[in-house]
Design a protein around this motif. Structure first.
Motif, PDB file in Angstrom:
ATOM      1  N   THR A  54       0.863  -1.186   0.000  1.00 26.38           N
ATOM      2  CA  THR A  54       0.000   0.000   0.000  1.00 26.38           C
ATOM      3  C   THR A  54       0.898   1.234   0.000  1.00 26.38           C
ATOM      4  O   THR A  54       1.981   1.252   0.586  1.00 26.38           O
ATOM      5  N   MET A  55       0.451   2.328  -0.751  1.00 23.81           N
ATOM      6  CA  MET A  55       1.135   3.623  -0.781  1.00 23.81           C
ATOM      7  C   MET A  55       0.096   4.722  -0.732  1.00 23.81           C
ATOM      8  O   MET A  55      -1.040   4.555  -1.212  1.00 23.81           O
ATOM      9  N   ASP A  56       0.488   5.891  -0.142  1.00 23.73           N
ATOM     10  CA  ASP A  56      -0.404   7.050  -0.134  1.00 23.73           C
ATOM     11  C   ASP A  56       0.441   8.310  -0.303  1.00 23.73           C
ATOM     12  O   ASP A  56       1.654   8.236  -0.505  1.00 23.73           O
ATOM     13  N   GLU A  57      -0.206   9.480  -0.196  1.00 25.57           N
ATOM     14  CA  GLU A  57       0.475  10.750  -0.425  1.00 25.57           C
ATOM     15  C   GLU A  57       1.601  10.977   0.561  1.00 25.57           C
ATOM     16  O   GLU A  57       2.610  11.613   0.248  1.00 25.57           O
ATOM     17  N   SER A  58       1.436  10.442   1.790  1.00 25.68           N
ATOM     18  CA  SER A  58       2.482  10.666   2.789  1.00 25.68           C
ATOM     19  C   SER A  58       3.728   9.843   2.512  1.00 25.68           C
ATOM     20  O   SER A  58       4.850  10.286   2.759  1.00 25.68           O
TER      21      SER A  58
END
Length: 811
Positions: free
Chosen positions: A563-567
């Motif tokens: 999983t990856m996000d903006e942070s």
């Protein structure tokens, strides 16, 4: 009674006469009664009678010339010679018992034609009327003459002269008109005469020598084929062809001339077409005329074509420093001699875009070299339009930029991890021109960067890598980590337990002495009993026993997809050119996902820390992957950089005749986009473009002479460039101004003091206070400042170093 009187008296008495003493009838005859004699020929006439008087006498009365004569009982014969009278009637007479009787003979003199002449015929043009003329010379009598004109076995015309009653030696002319056709070619025409005297026992025929008919046809105009535009000194092929030639193409005769001079040429034939081919050229420019004349017998056809001989000199590209150090000013000049006709335009470009364009004779730009200019190809292109044809010539040259070596993270990673027992190469590459030589050393031992080595634990440590070329050196420390091999490689795949140890959470770890586990003991740690603190493995999990250099560790992995996000992976990242950056994207997951990032359209992975350049800008696809799945995230990288002037060009030239117009164009790049500011000599005829990138001067005068400075800036810095403009033809004006300068000096000093004491205290002044005209835009303390506001910074722009020209220096 004399004989003549007697003949005259008896000329009308007929065949009988009555004597005064006694009547006695008798007959007189002449033979031949009717005869034809060739002109100047001779004939015997025999006169006879039936008189029974043995003493009867007689004679022949004629104006013709007599020669011999003969006589006998009842007859006499007379020879007439050299008969020239065309018609004569000699008379025979006899006296019988006093009676005279006579008989007339009729002699016609003939002359066969002395000559029969068919006048020569010219070479004849197909379909045109011609006269056949036959001359019959010295013939008589023409009343018996027949003239016939024949072509081959065919009679063309027959003419007689029966109405010509006058008998004399005569000449007759017979004319007949013919219109020749192709079938008549090669046939013979003759003139035949017949003098028909068959009633008199003569028939004379004659004929002229035959005349051959030669028929020619040239139905089409010649066609010229050559270029309408030929360069001075260049040879071009000229062809002149004609079709439909009759009777044979080999008889076609050509004349070729160019500019009034005859050309050498060769002739080829095919079917009924003949073609002449030669070469045309001229050492001087101007209009020339190409003429072609084709002659076929009596026929002639011509064609002409106008040809422009032009002069188009090869443009010349000059780089004042073909091999230049980085951050040096280099001038690139594109020039060409005048063309004839005039109208050559020049274009200076590189492989990506046009840098400058304008009319001849010269374009010039000055640039400051940077690494990206190494190998940059410049082309000077000349274009001359002639009618609908565009002629192009060009010359190219390459700029070589020399710079000292650099070592960065992309070419020489500062941390490298090797596995014990594998073959590895010390990866360290340098950038520089000429190509630097790279060497690395540890503990005074030099290691090459080109060969491979079998890795042991002794290779671990810090290496000093250095790169050198003729322009400098660069150094970098590289730390090599050597990892020990895991115990059981088969359980964890090809990478061995090393990768799992890095990616899994260590739940239980303890130190022990190295010993081989006993697989039959039923324990993870070999012969030991099961540890009560170790939990059973969860479903789908994995566990393993790792051997470090001197330790054992029990590792338990709990699987989870990435999983990856903006942070953890920001979608937009802004960097500054020349700084070190890593494309920071991390992902959560077990095993820990690997997150390579690749630029759109590129195959190479963006890895490690790099000294970034503007070429790094773009969109990247960062993909996190482990054995449970993957996730992709788009990341936009924007690299900003300080401005730099790419082009500072004067059109048409930096030497300007007084009264002409000129433009100075300043082109720069930078991120964010730079703004333009100008400092120019003060003058009312200076104007700026809407974006301030171009200065235009109309009707240049002495006050436009001087230095023009372009300054570009953005948030990361600024860059200066300057050119010096020389206005020619202003020497007398400048001398007059110098003579009057002393008079105005005192008043001007007071005005300057006033302006400085007011405006400069605030660091700026408004030029509307110093100019009476509202058109005096962009004026500053040192001249015009094309910023859109009518003011300049109080401190002005510092003057460049003496002798410095062209694109300038960064600030």
């Amino acid at each position: 009674m004399p004989g003549e009187a007697l003949l005259a008296k008896l000329s009308t008495t007929g065949a009988f006469a009555i004597s005064g003493a006694a009547e006695q009838s008798f007959n007189v005859s002449v033979w031949p009664e009717n005869s034809v004699v060739e002109h100047r020929g001779s004939i015997w006439l025999n006169c006879s009678h039936t008189c029974r008087d043995p003493s009867a006498s007689g004679g022949l009365e004629t104006s013709l010339t007599k020669a011999q004569n003969k006589s006998g009982p009842g007859w006499m014969a007379q020879e007439l010679v050299d008969i020239q009278e065309w018609v004569s009637a000699p008379r025979c007479y006899f006296n019988c018992y006093g009676n005279v009787t006579c008989a007339d003979a009729h002699i016609t003199t003939y002359q066969p034609p002395e000559r029969v002449v068919l006048e020569p015929l010219p070479d004849m043009e197909l379909g045109r009327a011609y006269n056949l003329t036959c001359q019959v010379l010295n013939v008589a009598p023409v009343t018996h003459l027949t003239v016939t004109l024949r072509q081959g076995g065919r009679t063309l015309h027959t003419e007689t002269f029966q109405n010509h009653t006058v008998i004399k030696l005569d000449n007759r002319t017979v004319t007949h008109e013919i219109i020749p056709q192709r079938r008549d070619h090669g046939q013979e025409v003759t003139c035949h005469t017949a003098l028909d005297l068959r009633l008199q026992g003569q028939f004379f025929q004659n004929s002229s020598p035959a005349v051959e008919l030669r028929i020619f046809d040239l139905p089409e105009e010649p066609q010229l084929l050559t270029s309408h535009y030929i360069e001075v000194g260049t040879r071009a092929t000229a062809r002149c062809g004609v079709a439909g030639v009759f009777p044979t193409v080999g008889e076609a005769r050509f004349t070729l001339s160019f500019g009034g001079e005859s050309l050498n040429f060769t002739v080829t034939t095919s079917g009924d077409t003949a073609t002449a081919e030669g070469e045309v050229w001229s050492p001087f420019p101007g209009q020339r005329e190409l003429n072609c004349t084709v002659t076929m017998g009596p026929m002639s056809r011509s064609a002409r074509q106008s040809v422009l001989i032009y002069s188009f000199p090869q443009p010349v590209l000059e780089i004042d420093q073909p091999q230049a150090l980085v951050n040096r000013n280099v001038s690139v000049t594109c020039s060409a001699l005048a063309s004839q006709p005039p109208g050559t335009t020049l274009q200076l470009r590189d492989s990506e875009r046009t840098l400058a364009s304008g009319p001849q004779p010269r374009l010039q730009l000055t640039l400051t070299t940077h690494k990206g200019d190494n190998g940059r190809q410049f082309t000077c292109e000349g274009n001359l339009t002639l009618g609908s044809r565009s002629l192009i010539k060009n010359m190219s040259a390459q700029l070589i930029v020399l710079y000292q070596p650099t070592l960065d993270e992309s070419g020489c990673p500062s941390h490298q991890t090797w596995l014990e027992g594998t073959l590895q190469q010390l990866a360290c590459e340098a950038d520089g021109n000429p190509m630097p030589e790279v060497s690395c050393s540890k503990d005074s031992q030099v290691y090459g960067t080109s060969g491979v080595q079998n890795i042991t634990r002794g290779h671990a440590g810090i290496y000093l890598c250095s790169a050198a070329n003729a322009h400098g050196m660069a150094g970098r420390n590289v730390t090599i980590h050597v990892e020990c091999e895991g115990r059981d490689r088969s359980r964890w795949g090809a990478e061995g337990p090393k990768s799992w140890a890095a990616q899994c959470r260590v739940l239980v770890a303890f130190t022990c002495r190295y010993r081989e586990p006993d697989p039959s003991a039923g324990s993870i740690l070999g012969g030991s009993e099961p540890d009560p603190h170790v939990s059973p493995f969860p479903a789908g999990g994995a566990a393993g026993l790792f051997r470090g250099c001197d330790q054992w560790a029990l590792v338990l992995c709990l699987p989870d997809k990435p999983t990856m996000d903006e942070s953890s992976c920001p979608s937009t990242q802004v960097w500054l050119e020349g700084t070190l950056h890593t494309l920071a994207c991390e992902a959560d997951g077990i095993p820990v996902p690997r997150v390579p990032c690749t630029k759109e359209g590129a195959a190479d992975e963006f890895g490690g820390e790099r000294n970034v350049s503007r070429n790094v800008s773009g969109t990247y696809h960062c993909t996190a992957t482990n054995r449970l799945g993957s996730m992709m995230r788009r990341v936009t990288v924007q690299v900003e950089y300080r401005p730099i002037i790419l082009l500072l060009a004067v059109s048409p030239s930096d030497t300007v005749p007084r009264g002409t117009n000129f433009n100075i164009s300043c082109r720069a790049e930078g991120s964010p986009a730079p703004t333009y500011h100008w400092t120019v000599p003060p003058a009312p005829n200076v104007h700026c473009s809407a974006d301030n990138s171009t200065v235009s001067v109309a009707s240049a005068d002495w006050h436009n002479h001087g230095i023009y400075i372009c300054r570009v800036s953005n948030a990361h810095g600024q860059h200066l460039g300057q050119v010096r403009i020389q206005v020619t033809g202003t020497e007398l004006i400048i001398a007059a101004l110098i003579a009057g300068a002393a008079v105005l000096l005192g008043g001007t000093a007071g005005l300057v003091y006033y302006l400085k004491s007011t405006a400069c205290k605030k660091g700026e002044y408004n030029v509307q206070d110093a100019e009476s005209s509202s058109k005096a835009t962009c004026l500053g303390r040192d001249g015009h400042d094309c910023t859109g506001a009518r003011r300049v910074l109080g401190g002005g722009v510092p003057n460049p170093a003496p002798g410095w020209t062209g694109t300038g220096r960064g600030q």
